[in-house]
Design an enzyme around this catalytic site. Structure first.
Site, PDB file in Angstrom:
ATOM      1  N   ARG A 648       0.846  -1.196   0.000  1.00  0.00           N
ATOM      2  CA  ARG A 648       0.000   0.000   0.000  1.00  0.00           C
ATOM      3  C   ARG A 648       0.884   1.251   0.000  1.00  0.00           C
ATOM      4  O   ARG A 648       1.785   1.375   0.839  1.00  0.00           O
ATOM      5  CB  ARG A 648      -0.873  -0.031   1.251  1.00  0.00           C
ATOM      6  CG  ARG A 648      -1.522   1.265   1.626  1.00  0.00           C
ATOM      7  CD  ARG A 648      -2.933   1.364   1.086  1.00  0.00           C
ATOM      8  NE  ARG A 648      -3.559   2.628   1.445  1.00  0.00           N
ATOM      9  CZ  ARG A 648      -4.482   3.213   0.681  1.00  0.00           C
ATOM     10  NH1 ARG A 648      -4.870   2.655  -0.461  1.00  0.00           N
ATOM     11  NH2 ARG A 648      -5.031   4.351   1.052  1.00  0.00           N
ATOM     12  N   ILE A 649       0.652   2.144  -0.954  1.00  0.00           N
ATOM     13  CA  ILE A 649       1.346   3.433  -0.967  1.00  0.00           C
ATOM     14  C   ILE A 649       0.414   4.441  -0.295  1.00  0.00           C
ATOM     15  O   ILE A 649      -0.670   4.719  -0.799  1.00  0.00           O
ATOM     16  CB  ILE A 649       1.670   3.870  -2.417  1.00  0.00           C
ATOM     17  CG1 ILE A 649       2.525   2.817  -3.134  1.00  0.00           C
ATOM     18  CG2 ILE A 649       2.333   5.246  -2.433  1.00  0.00           C
ATOM     19  CD1 ILE A 649       3.889   2.554  -2.520  1.00  0.00           C
ATOM     20  N   THR A 654       4.630  11.737  -1.297  1.00  0.00           N
ATOM     21  CA  THR A 654       5.745  11.528  -0.368  1.00  0.00           C
ATOM     22  C   THR A 654       6.504  10.252  -0.721  1.00  0.00           C
ATOM     23  O   THR A 654       7.720  10.192  -0.553  1.00  0.00           O
ATOM     24  CB  THR A 654       5.255  11.472   1.093  1.00  0.00           C
ATOM     25  OG1 THR A 654       4.259  10.460   1.214  1.00  0.00           O
ATOM     26  CG2 THR A 654       4.673  12.800   1.539  1.00  0.00           C
ATOM     27  N   GLN A 658      10.515  10.131  -1.557  1.00  0.00           N
ATOM     28  CA  GLN A 658      11.460   9.244  -0.875  1.00  0.00           C
ATOM     29  C   GLN A 658      12.298   8.445  -1.867  1.00  0.00           C
ATOM     30  O   GLN A 658      13.501   8.323  -1.719  1.00  0.00           O
ATOM     31  CB  GLN A 658      10.680   8.247   0.000  1.00  0.00           C
ATOM     32  CG  GLN A 658      10.163   8.836   1.273  1.00  0.00           C
ATOM     33  CD  GLN A 658      11.286   9.022   2.251  1.00  0.00           C
ATOM     34  OE1 GLN A 658      11.826   8.069   2.786  1.00  0.00           O
ATOM     35  NE2 GLN A 658      11.688  10.242   2.458  1.00  0.00           N
ATOM     36  N   LYS A 721       4.588  -1.465   2.926  1.00  0.00           N
ATOM     37  CA  LYS A 721       6.004  -1.826   2.997  1.00  0.00           C
ATOM     38  C   LYS A 721       6.810  -0.524   3.031  1.00  0.00           C
ATOM     39  O   LYS A 721       6.554   0.367   2.222  1.00  0.00           O
ATOM     40  CB  LYS A 721       6.420  -2.621   1.771  1.00  0.00           C
ATOM     41  CG  LYS A 721       5.810  -4.025   1.656  1.00  0.00           C
ATOM     42  CD  LYS A 721       6.303  -4.673   0.369  1.00  0.00           C
ATOM     43  CE  LYS A 721       5.877  -6.124   0.252  1.00  0.00           C
ATOM     44  NZ  LYS A 721       6.369  -6.719  -1.019  1.00  0.00           N
ATOM     45  N   GLY A 724      11.407   4.021   2.364  1.00  0.00           N
ATOM     46  CA  GLY A 724      12.359   5.116   2.555  1.00  0.00           C
ATOM     47  C   GLY A 724      13.796   4.734   2.229  1.00  0.00           C
ATOM     48  O   GLY A 724      14.619   5.575   1.904  1.00  0.00           O
ATOM     49  N   GLU A 725      14.110   3.458   2.339  1.00  0.00           N
ATOM     50  CA  GLU A 725      15.487   3.026   2.114  1.00  0.00           C
ATOM     51  C   GLU A 725      15.610   2.116   0.896  1.00  0.00           C
ATOM     52  O   GLU A 725      16.613   1.453   0.715  1.00  0.00           O
ATOM     53  CB  GLU A 725      16.014   2.321   3.373  1.00  0.00           C
ATOM     54  CG  GLU A 725      16.080   3.281   4.544  1.00  0.00           C
ATOM     55  CD  GLU A 725      16.338   2.594   5.868  1.00  0.00           C
ATOM     56  OE1 GLU A 725      17.517   2.395   6.179  1.00  0.00           O
ATOM     57  OE2 GLU A 725      15.377   2.265   6.581  1.00  0.00           O
TER      58      GLU A 725
END
Lengths: 759, 340
Positions: A648-649, A654, A658, A721, A724-725
């Site tokens: 899910r986004i 944002t 990212q 999920k 960011g990385e």
């Protein structure tokens, strides 16, 4: 450039602007060192100019003669305080003022405190030390380092994963590669400098400091200062870039707190950009050896990944990315081993996708080499080795959309137009190269608490001790509350970054959106249940409707049959003014102590490779075009396309931001970033942004982020999920692949620079 | 940062008078008690870092002489007032048309913000960015004479391969200076001993055994103007800068080139090299090698070999010899192919 606010596809939330965007772009957002504090004194650090030895004498007279000097905190002054602890919330076990031993370059030797920042800095610069110097070991290959196995040295790295008989499979393989790779030291260099402001109100200590873990720091600082945790409050409302550097607390915090206590007034210490290189953590340099064996059909039968990582003498920080690389493809057999190399350096730490960035770089560069050795298209090579289950524990992936990512990114990039022959593509004097690589990041989640209040006016307040490090977590938490409680987002206020709020886990490991949203969701659902009960109760505005059929939207509560009532009327009927719910979210499989540990500042991670039922990862595929001048060999990246699937986004704006930031960082890792170590002295050389290069706008021309729809209910209640990385994993390998395609030179040591291409 | 006295003189003679009162004849400008400041983009940094420590700063931004802020282009050449900002000169239409190498060298330097602050004279005098010079805990003969050179055997990727000495291998990083030395610019300066002109090529000093003495200027001398003589064929000129990233980085290698062509053969060439030497570097050998030759890849390569015949590479900067040569070859060919 693709639009900043992508249209949501299936299972994606609206691209709402950040709730704090205006504050940030107008300079009104108050970062910790901006928070107003009356009667402030200023601290400046003095740091060591050697990496190994002992301070035999400190010369403080010149510093003491600086007008406005108030105090110098140094050896002896921290004796009543506990030494820092490495692990969890602590960056290092080195208590720099507990002990005259110097473990690394730039170690704190004193804190000068004065009436003004300038006087403090002048005094700090005048502090001189006499040393009993020893020859330090700088890094790999330096005499005097010690190499130890990494497995078991960290709770996050328990074992070297393996499967099947690698040796036999490798020996039998028709096509083999055996290659070594390396990545350099890197420092986070967030634009916001590191700072601590400490003041005491009676027994209460208040610390303003940029932090990714206010609850953990509260516990660690209380332990060091031997005071009750409830008497410590860490405040960090905005963070100007963190990337892991503000995750663990460093020894400076307790030193500034002691200075504030001694003076009986607030003390603020902002470290200089140069000092941050030695007083904070960094990404350890790593080395890798990868062996891959495959059949002529391209099916991998053997994979071995050995890693070596630099750490400090006292602290076994483990990077350890073999868990992800060992599970990436359908290898047949897997052998891994990770070693730590102890040197006279400060303790490394987490830096954006700490294990995956270096380890996946090595793996994906090797995958590209293998595709070349097989004469196979690198996308096809990955497709052939797409696993049904991960090769180590044979568990299924909760979801895995890697091939969809490759297809969509390849299509948008125009991969089909690539001439696979090395050096075949050219535009005048510029060689063109195209390459690709896989991005992977484990999907974890941790216990989290949140408090949500809905008033009869429809105002919502969300409180959660998480941290807005620039990811947009404040915005997605507001979106979650807005959606579940049916109020417009501008009616939602989110408070974060304060250890007096309900505890949240460390904002690391890309767990924040999933953990925070799961807790907010739970609190909101409890509010919905109360409202529904009130609405359908006897005398309520929807009496007679079935409780579970109600829905909240537009400030109204509606039954399935069409009857609806205003929320304020439900509140009236219930004779209350607000509903406030405190929720604790614990992930599936959490230990019985998991939530309790949250209050003690310990984050218990679940997901990734830890769960019984499945392994949980987010995936992506990145395609890069490089241009290399045929004379002067400078490398530019005019185009980069990444496609990512991450459940899910919550907010496409944002999320894209990212991933875009990650890919830009990836370009930097490929071409620019490296902390240079003077190997004679084990000292950092390029300790500022003049010489520590990161990409500038001109280095990122055409960048496209594709969000690939994916549904995964197994990861957490929010179905999210972390991403960011994800974006900076794989990028450097894609660049290396493109450089090879353009020049025929396989560069295995990062960063890739003119130096290696001109020879 | 140490406290200091800050003054804002309003004309050149007043500034010189104050400076000469607080300095002696033996003082070098970078080590004097009283120092001049204009844009502050270099000196202020070094004061904060504890590398420079003047007791008195004389801010030149209030000097009233209008010529200090003017760019005058005539058929005799171009005259830049010393306080003209880098950005103004880079954007000046006639400078761009007549001396593209000057405009390019300024446009490719620093960032927009810095170019709007930094003065042309200050830019020429910028000090090295050697990491070991920047940080007072390292040995550095330029910062503390006689203390040694940590860069020599240290991490020296950005250091000079031309013009170095046993005492110092710090690179001169400026770009504008390469255009000036190539075009035979002249500096006008005023000091307590009167006004004088200095050929730009004589302004900077090789490090030799006194790397702390960087220029020919006296501590109380102020640069008032930079004059570039007329050179009609300088319309065929350019500045090529090679660096690790696309913008906002110092040159690993750069070349300032102006060509007077007769068909495809070279009547006269002007060549300077940046990012490679300890001082602004005129490559006279390369110019001589090209004279009268047909300019092609081979002759350009021979000129580049001549320019680097005396190069002394070290552990991390050895690539800069080859890079420097290729930069020059590329710059020569690109300049040849300019449509003027």
């Amino acid at each position: 450039m693709d639009p900043a606010a992508p249209k949501p596809k299936e299972n994606m939330g609206e691209p709402l602007p950040r709730v704090d965007a205006r504050l940030k772009v107008t300079g009104q957002a108050a970062y910790p060192a901006d928070l107003p504090t009356a009667n402030l004194a200023y601290g400046a650090l003095a740091t060591s100019s050697i990496a190994k030895g002992r301070v035999t004498k400190l010369h403080l007279d010149d510093a003491r003669s600086v007008p406005g000097l108030l105090d110098i905190v140094t050896y002896g002054d921290m004796d009543k305080v506990e030494k820092p602890k490495f692990g969890n919330a602590g960056a290092t076990s080195i208590g720099p003022l507990h002990d005259r031993t110097i473990f690394h370059d730039g170690q704190i030797i004193a804190l000068a405190v004065a009436e003004t920042f300038e006087a403090a800095e002048e005094a700090a610069q005048l502090i001189r030390a006499d040393y009993e110097e020893e020859k330090p070991s700088a890094s790999f290959d330096s005499p005097g380092t010690k190499t130890i196995p990494a497995a078991g040295k960290s709770p996050l790295f328990k074992e070297d994963v393996k499967a099947g008989d690698f040796d036999a499979a490798y020996a039998a393989a028709a096509v083999r590669i055996d290659a070594r790779y390396s990545t350099p030291t890197q420092h986070h260099n967030p634009i916001e400098l590191f700072s601590t402001t400490a003041f005491w109100q009676g027994d209460q200590l208040i610390v303003h400091e940029p932090s990714q873990n206010v609850t953990g720091w509260k516990a660690e600082l209380a332990r060091e200062l031997k005071i009750d945790p409830p008497n410590v409050r860490i405040v960090s409302p905005f963070i100007g870039g963190a990337f892991g550097s503000k995750g663990p607390m460093t020894p400076r915090t307790a030193i500034v707190a002691v200075a504030a206590k001694r003076l009986g007034r607030p003390v603020r210490c902002v470290t200089s950009r140069m000092q941050a290189f030695g007083t904070q953590t960094y990404r350890a340099e790593t080395r890798h050896r990868i062996r891959i064996g495959a059949g002529k059909d391209g099916r991998i039968t053997a994979f071995a990944h050995e890693g070596w990582e630099v750490t400090s003498r006292p602290d076994p920080y483990v990077v350890g990315g073999t868990s992800a690389t060992g599970r990436m493809y359908d290898y047949g057999s897997v052998l891994t081993h990770v070693s730590l190399v102890q040197a006279d350096r400060n303790t490394p730490g987490y830096m954006r996708s700490p294990p995956e960035t270096p380890y996946v770089y090595a793996l994906e560069n090797a995958m590209d080499e293998m595709a070349v050795a097989l004469g196979m298209d690198p996308v096809e090579f990955r497709r052939i080795n797409e696993p049904k289950a991960e090769p180590i524990g044979k568990k299924p992936f909760s979801s895995r959309s890697l091939i969809q990512c490759y297809e969509q990114a390849a299509n948008a990039f125009g991969w089909a137009k690539r001439d696979p022959k090395v050096g075949a593509m050219r535009d005048g004097d510029w060689l063109i190269g195209m390459g690709c690589a896989t991005a992977i990041y484990p999907t974890a989640v941790a216990p989290c608490a949140a408090r949500v209040r809905l008033t009869s006016d429809g105002d919502v307040r969300v409180q959660c001790g998480s941290h807005e490090i620039g990811t947009g977590v404040r915005t997605v938490a507001a979106q979650m509350a807005s959606e579940r409680l049916g109020v417009p987002i501008d009616k939602v206020t989110v408070e974060m970054g304060d250890s007096s709020l309900p505890p949240a886990p460390v904002s690391g490991g890309s767990i924040s959106t999933a953990s925070v949203c799961s807790a907010v969701l739970k609190a909101c659902d409890a509010i919905r249940a109360k409202l529904s009960a009130g609405a359908t109760a006897e005398g309520g505005p929807l009496a007679g409707s079935h409780n579970e059929e109600l829905d909240l939207d537009g400030g109204k509560i509606a039954a399935r049959g069409g009857a609806s009532a205003k929320i304020e009327d439900v509140f009236k009927a219930m004779q209350i003014g607000a509903i406030e719910e405190y929720a604790e979210f614990a992930p599936k499989g959490a230990t019985p102590e998991a939530v309790k540990k949250l209050y003690a500042g310990q984050s218990e991670f679940h997901g990734g490779d830890q769960d019984e039922d499945s392994v949980k990862y987010a995936f992506g595929a990145e395609f890069v075009e490089v241009r290399i001048n045929s004379y002067t060999r400078e490398i530019r990246v005019p185009r980069i396309v990444g496609a990512f699937a991450a459940g899910r986004i919550m907010n496409t704006r944002t999320a894209r931001s990212q991933l875009m930031g990650g890919m830009i960082w990836g370009i930097g890792q490929a071409l620019h970033e490296a902390t240079e170590v003077d190997r004679r002295y084990a000292r950092y050389v390029n300790r500022d942004l003049q010489d520590y290069l990161v990409p500038v706008n001109a280095d990122t021309r055409d960048l496209q982020v594709i969000l690939v729809p994916e549904v995964d209910h197994a990861v957490n209640p929010a179905g999210v999920k972390g991403l960011g990385e994800l974006g900076n994993v794989g990028t450097a390998a894609a660049v290396a692949s493109a450089v090879y395609h353009a020049t025929g030179k396989r560069i295995r040591d990062l960063p890739i620079r003119i130096d290696q291409l001109i020879a | 940062m140490r406290p200091f006295i800050y003054e804002r003189p309003t004309d050149v003679s007043a500034a010189v008078a104050i400076a000469s009162r607080f300095t002696t004849e033996d003082d070098h400008p970078t080590r004097a008690n009283a120092q001049f400041i204009a844009g502050g983009t270099n000196l202020a940094d070094y004061m904060k870092l504890g590398v420079a420590a003047p007791n008195r700063l004389l801010d030149l931004n209030r000097l009233e002489e209008p010529a200090l802020r003017q760019i005058r282009v005539t058929d005799d050449g171009v005259r830049f007032g010393a306080l003209v900002r880098m950005g103004e000169a880079a954007d000046h239409g006639e400078v761009k048309r007549r001396y593209p190498v000057i405009a390019d060298s300024l446009r490719l330097a620093a960032s927009g913000q810095i170019r709007n602050m930094a003065s042309l004279a200050g830019n020429m005098l910028q000090r090295t960015r050697c990491e070991y010079f920047r940080e007072p805990s390292w040995a550095c003969n330029k910062r503390v004479p006689g203390s040694g050179c940590a860069a020599m055997e240290g991490f020296n990727r950005q250091h000079a391969v031309l013009g170095a000495s046993d005492a110092c291998i710090a690179t001169y990083h400026g770009d504008f200076a390469q255009a000036l030395i190539a075009l035979d610019a002249v500096i006008r300066a005023e000091g307590s001993r009167g006004a004088r002109e200095i050929p730009f090529a004589r302004l900077h000093r090789l490090p030799r055994d006194t790397p702390h003495i960087e220029t020919d200027l006296a501590a109380d001398e102020i640069i008032t103007a930079i004059e570039v003589p007329a050179l009609p064929w300088a319309r065929r000129s350019r500045y090529l800068k090679i660096r690790d990233r696309e913008s906002y980085a110092f040159a690993l290698a750069s070349a300032a080139v102006a060509l007077d062509l007769d068909g495809d053969s070279v009547r006269e060439a002007r060549i300077a090299l940046g990012g490679l030497a300890t001082v602004p570097w005129r490559a006279g050998e390369a110019e001589a090698a090209l004279q009268g030759k047909k300019l092609d890849e081979a002759s350009a390569g021979a000129a580049a070999d001549a320019a680097f015949a005396g190069a002394e590479p070290r552990q991390h900067n050895a690539f800069k010899v080859e890079l420097g040569k290729r930069t020059l070859v590329r710059a020569l060919l690109e300049t040849r192919d300019m449509k003027v």
